[in-house]
Design a protein around this motif. Structure first.
Motif, PDB file in Angstrom:
ATOM      1  N   GLU A  14       0.828  -1.208   0.000  1.00 51.47           N
ATOM      2  CA  GLU A  14       0.000   0.000   0.000  1.00 51.47           C
ATOM      3  C   GLU A  14       0.861   1.257   0.000  1.00 51.47           C
ATOM      4  OE1 GLU A  14      -4.190  -0.857   2.204  1.00 51.47           O
ATOM      5  OE2 GLU A  14      -2.405  -0.895   3.463  1.00 51.47           O
ATOM      6  N   GLU A  17       2.339   1.667  -3.330  1.00 51.69           N
ATOM      7  CA  GLU A  17       1.292   2.091  -4.261  1.00 51.69           C
ATOM      8  C   GLU A  17       1.022   3.587  -4.127  1.00 51.69           C
ATOM      9  OE1 GLU A  17      -3.205   0.552  -5.527  1.00 51.69           O
ATOM     10  OE2 GLU A  17      -2.196  -0.252  -3.749  1.00 51.69           O
ATOM     11  N   SER A  20       4.180   5.450  -5.630  1.00 54.92           N
ATOM     12  CA  SER A  20       4.217   5.326  -7.087  1.00 54.92           C
ATOM     13  C   SER A  20       3.054   6.084  -7.716  1.00 54.92           C
ATOM     14  CB  SER A  20       4.179   3.854  -7.510  1.00 54.92           C
ATOM     15  OG  SER A  20       2.954   3.252  -7.156  1.00 54.92           O
ATOM     16  N   GLY A  21       1.931   6.150  -6.983  1.00 57.10           N
ATOM     17  CA  GLY A  21       0.792   6.916  -7.477  1.00 57.10           C
ATOM     18  C   GLY A  21       1.115   8.385  -7.606  1.00 57.10           C
ATOM     19  N   LYS A  24       3.151   8.861 -10.639  1.00 55.67           N
ATOM     20  CA  LYS A  24       2.279   8.855 -11.816  1.00 55.67           C
ATOM     21  C   LYS A  24       1.647  10.225 -11.999  1.00 55.67           C
ATOM     22  CE  LYS A  24      -0.801   5.760 -12.640  1.00 55.67           C
ATOM     23  NZ  LYS A  24      -1.928   4.829 -12.403  1.00 55.67           N
ATOM     24  N   ARG A 190      -6.814   4.604   1.606  1.00 52.16           N
ATOM     25  CA  ARG A 190      -7.201   3.843   0.422  1.00 52.16           C
ATOM     26  C   ARG A 190      -7.930   4.729  -0.590  1.00 52.16           C
ATOM     27  NH1 ARG A 190      -4.555  -0.024  -1.343  1.00 52.16           N
ATOM     28  NH2 ARG A 190      -6.078   0.285  -2.998  1.00 52.16           N
ATOM     29  N   ILE A 193      -5.372   6.465  -2.575  1.00 56.34           N
ATOM     30  CA  ILE A 193      -4.742   5.565  -3.539  1.00 56.34           C
ATOM     31  C   ILE A 193      -5.655   5.361  -4.746  1.00 56.34           C
ATOM     32  CG2 ILE A 193      -4.040   3.161  -3.925  1.00 56.34           C
ATOM     33  CD1 ILE A 193      -2.847   3.159  -1.130  1.00 56.34           C
ATOM     34  N   ASP A 194      -6.963   5.280  -4.509  1.00 52.87           N
ATOM     35  CA  ASP A 194      -7.912   5.116  -5.616  1.00 52.87           C
ATOM     36  C   ASP A 194      -7.843   6.301  -6.583  1.00 52.87           C
ATOM     37  OD1 ASP A 194      -8.731   2.722  -4.549  1.00 52.87           O
ATOM     38  OD2 ASP A 194     -10.564   3.515  -3.647  1.00 52.87           O
ATOM     39  N   PHE A 196      -5.148   8.163  -7.118  1.00 48.57           N
ATOM     40  CA  PHE A 196      -3.902   7.974  -7.863  1.00 48.57           C
ATOM     41  C   PHE A 196      -4.071   6.925  -8.963  1.00 48.57           C
ATOM     42  CE2 PHE A 196      -1.401   9.419  -3.945  1.00 48.57           C
ATOM     43  CZ  PHE A 196      -1.105  10.652  -4.500  1.00 48.57           C
ATOM     44  N   SER A 197      -4.838   5.881  -8.667  1.00 47.64           N
ATOM     45  CA  SER A 197      -4.989   4.773  -9.614  1.00 47.64           C
ATOM     46  C   SER A 197      -5.673   5.209 -10.905  1.00 47.64           C
ATOM     47  CB  SER A 197      -5.789   3.635  -8.971  1.00 47.64           C
ATOM     48  OG  SER A 197      -5.097   3.100  -7.862  1.00 47.64           O
ATOM     49  N   GLU A 198      -6.437   6.284 -10.844  1.00 45.62           N
ATOM     50  CA  GLU A 198      -7.115   6.776 -12.046  1.00 45.62           C
ATOM     51  C   GLU A 198      -6.179   7.523 -12.990  1.00 45.62           C
ATOM     52  OE1 GLU A 198     -11.700   7.742 -10.826  1.00 45.62           O
ATOM     53  OE2 GLU A 198     -10.192   9.282 -10.457  1.00 45.62           O
ATOM     54  N   GLU A 200      -3.157   8.623 -15.424  1.00 45.49           N
ATOM     55  CA  GLU A 200      -2.355   7.993 -16.458  1.00 45.49           C
ATOM     56  C   GLU A 200      -0.953   8.590 -16.406  1.00 45.49           C
ATOM     57  OE1 GLU A 200      -4.282   8.617 -20.146  1.00 45.49           O
ATOM     58  OE2 GLU A 200      -6.076   7.480 -19.605  1.00 45.49           O
TER      59      GLU A 200
END
Length: 221
Positions: A14, A17, A20-21, A24, A190, A193-194, A196-198, A200
């Motif tokens: 986590e 993540e 790294s997010g 990104k 979390r 993180i969600d 960040f996950s979006e 690109e």
């Protein structure tokens, strides 16, 4: 209290993540603009909740020096133009995040402390570093587009964080509520993180650009 609880439950995966997010997010100017846009919606909803709540503990930790909405408005104008309020909309992950803030504010306002802790202290602790990395990676004009990371009214982040912790530890909170706040803090982690996950972008490429810019600044300038 909160720091121990959240650190113990965050796995290495986590934390990796999350970092790294962020890389990104600074991969491209467009990606970073999307990240800042998400933060605008989150902070607008958070700070609206802090203004409206009657919870004494939340009020005690609501230091005006930490407020980010005005700084984010400046960043919005930089990335999206003066008409930014009419052209931006929240992403799916951002909607989920602000829905949670609204739910907590309405039903269990004491859990807003977790949102104060997770966002504000993280921003204050790492803000200068993150703002600097974004500026170097994206070659932004000095101070432009990263107002969010600039806490002009706080001269020492370390001293301020210690003062905030002192205020936190002085609050009368039951063990059950303390655990609920820790659990909420982990959920907020979390939710971030969600977001960040979006985004690109190539996290490794961003890291290399930041490292190269730092090297040039230190050894070649």
């Amino acid at each position: 209290m909160l720091d121990d609880g959240t650190r113990k439950s965050h796995s290495v995966a986590e934390n990796t993540e999350f970092v790294s997010g962020f890389f990104k997010g600074i991969a491209t100017k467009d990606s970073f603009a999307k990240l800042v846009k998400a933060l605008y919606f989150v902070y607008f909803e958070m700070e609206k909740a802090f203004e409206e709540t009657t919870d004494a503990n939340v009020k005690a930790l609501d230091y005006k020096e930490l407020r980010r909405s005005k700084a984010l408005e400046d960043d919005m104008a930089y990335y999206f133009g003066e008409d930014w309020k009419n052209v931006i909309t929240p992403s799916a992950a951002t909607e989920k995040y602000i829905d949670r803030i609204r739910e907590v504010a309405k039903e269990t306002p004491e859990l807003l402390i977790a949102h104060q802790y997770t966002r504000y202290l993280g921003d204050l602790f790492g803000g200068q570093m993150m703002g600097g990395m974004a500026t170097r990676s994206l070659e932004l004009e000095n101070g432009q587009g990263v107002k969010f990371y600039q806490f002009d009214e706080i001269s020492s982040a370390k001293d301020f964080i210690e003062e905030w912790y002192t205020s936190l530890n002085s609050l009368e909170i039951s063990p059950e509520t303390k655990q609920a706040i820790v659990d909420e803090g982990n959920l907020v982690f979390r939710l971030n993180i969600d977001i960040f996950s979006e985004l690109e972008g190539n996290a490794f490429g961003s890291f290399l650009r930041v490292a190269w810019a730092s090297f040039k600044e230190k050894y070649l300038s």
